[in-house]
Design an enzyme around this catalytic site. Sequence first.
Site, PDB file in Angstrom:
ATOM      1  N   LYS A 165      -8.059 -68.605  -4.122  1.00 41.58           N
ATOM      2  CA  LYS A 165      -7.912 -69.699  -3.162  1.00 41.58           C
ATOM      3  C   LYS A 165      -8.560 -69.340  -1.824  1.00 41.58           C
ATOM      4  O   LYS A 165      -9.136 -70.207  -1.146  1.00 41.58           O
ATOM      5  CB  LYS A 165      -6.425 -70.005  -2.958  1.00 41.58           C
ATOM      6  CG  LYS A 165      -6.104 -71.055  -1.898  1.00 41.58           C
ATOM      7  CD  LYS A 165      -6.737 -72.398  -2.171  1.00 41.58           C
ATOM      8  CE  LYS A 165      -6.116 -73.535  -1.376  1.00 41.58           C
ATOM      9  NZ  LYS A 165      -5.958 -73.292   0.061  1.00 41.58           N
ATOM     10  N   GLU A 172     -15.303 -73.799   1.398  1.00 39.36           N
ATOM     11  CA  GLU A 172     -15.011 -75.071   2.074  1.00 39.36           C
ATOM     12  C   GLU A 172     -15.496 -75.041   3.525  1.00 39.36           C
ATOM     13  O   GLU A 172     -16.078 -76.020   4.021  1.00 39.36           O
ATOM     14  CB  GLU A 172     -13.508 -75.320   2.022  1.00 39.36           C
ATOM     15  CG  GLU A 172     -13.022 -76.550   2.757  1.00 39.36           C
ATOM     16  CD  GLU A 172     -11.507 -76.613   2.788  1.00 39.36           C
ATOM     17  OE1 GLU A 172     -10.946 -76.723   3.891  1.00 39.36           O
ATOM     18  OE2 GLU A 172     -10.883 -76.524   1.708  1.00 39.36           O
TER      19      GLU A 172
END
Length: 307
Positions: A165, A172
Amino acid sequence: MELGLVGLGKMGGNMRTRLREAGHTVVGYDRNPDVSDVAGLEEMVEKLPSPRVVWVMVPSGDPTRETVRTLADLLSEGDLVVDGGNSRWTDDQANAELLAQQGVGFVDCGVSGGVWGLENGYALMCGGSDADVAKVQPAFDALKPEGDSGFVHAGKAPGAGHFAKMVHNGIEYAIMQAYAEGFELLEKVDLVENVVDVFDSWREGTVIRSWLLDLLVAALQEDTHLDKLAGYAEDSGEGRWTVEAAIDNAVPLNVITASLFARFASRQDESPAMKAIAAMRNQFGGHATRTAPPPGGDAGTDASPGD
């Protein structure tokens, strides 16, 4: 299945709803009594059948560590804790060791989806043993999006899910920065008349279409030039951890690192670094500054090679 859920904020509260809509029983605890099902962690644990599964969705760092320590005293051998917050993967290793002393299992789970997860499902990246992951698999199946993707057992070692993650969030950062820079260039050049429509056109058929692009278009349709927003961007911490991991492992993350530093730059009303650059350019080349030129220099000429 039946499980406890600690932390009923924007994500935790929606996750409780999605789990219940899938037929699972959720006993939720939050410090806000208006949304909590119980008065405290002890009452939550008492209401769960053995072996108990408790999912933690609280801020990373001390709040998560303190919650895990409390649960270690309340839970019994064979029970399981899932950390679904944004914890650093190194914390997972310490939390797993602490819980193992009580015979309690541990699964770390990176959760992506934000406030849209209730409707669309959450992307889940988990770490832990096969047996522990199997105990909470019904909850994973309920929370993930429809289809074959959206869930991964990233590794058996504690921290594998949060490490995955973390890298996801680093990527991102970079994608968002690229869209943002493209927006600035389109706005700056007096050539394109309908910048919002340009971004909107990229949402179908292009190689750069994405959900982030959809969200940017939605924001631009509400505020075409983003005049209502300040150019200030925080970072959640995971971008920093991604860069630190890259340094530790000698992996060049040029774009992700630059996107993180761009967020730092956004917080400076007047950059000290840019002041130093202006001073040096003025000294070696007499380039114009906002103050007086150096002695003997002419702030409008290129007396020496410059940039």
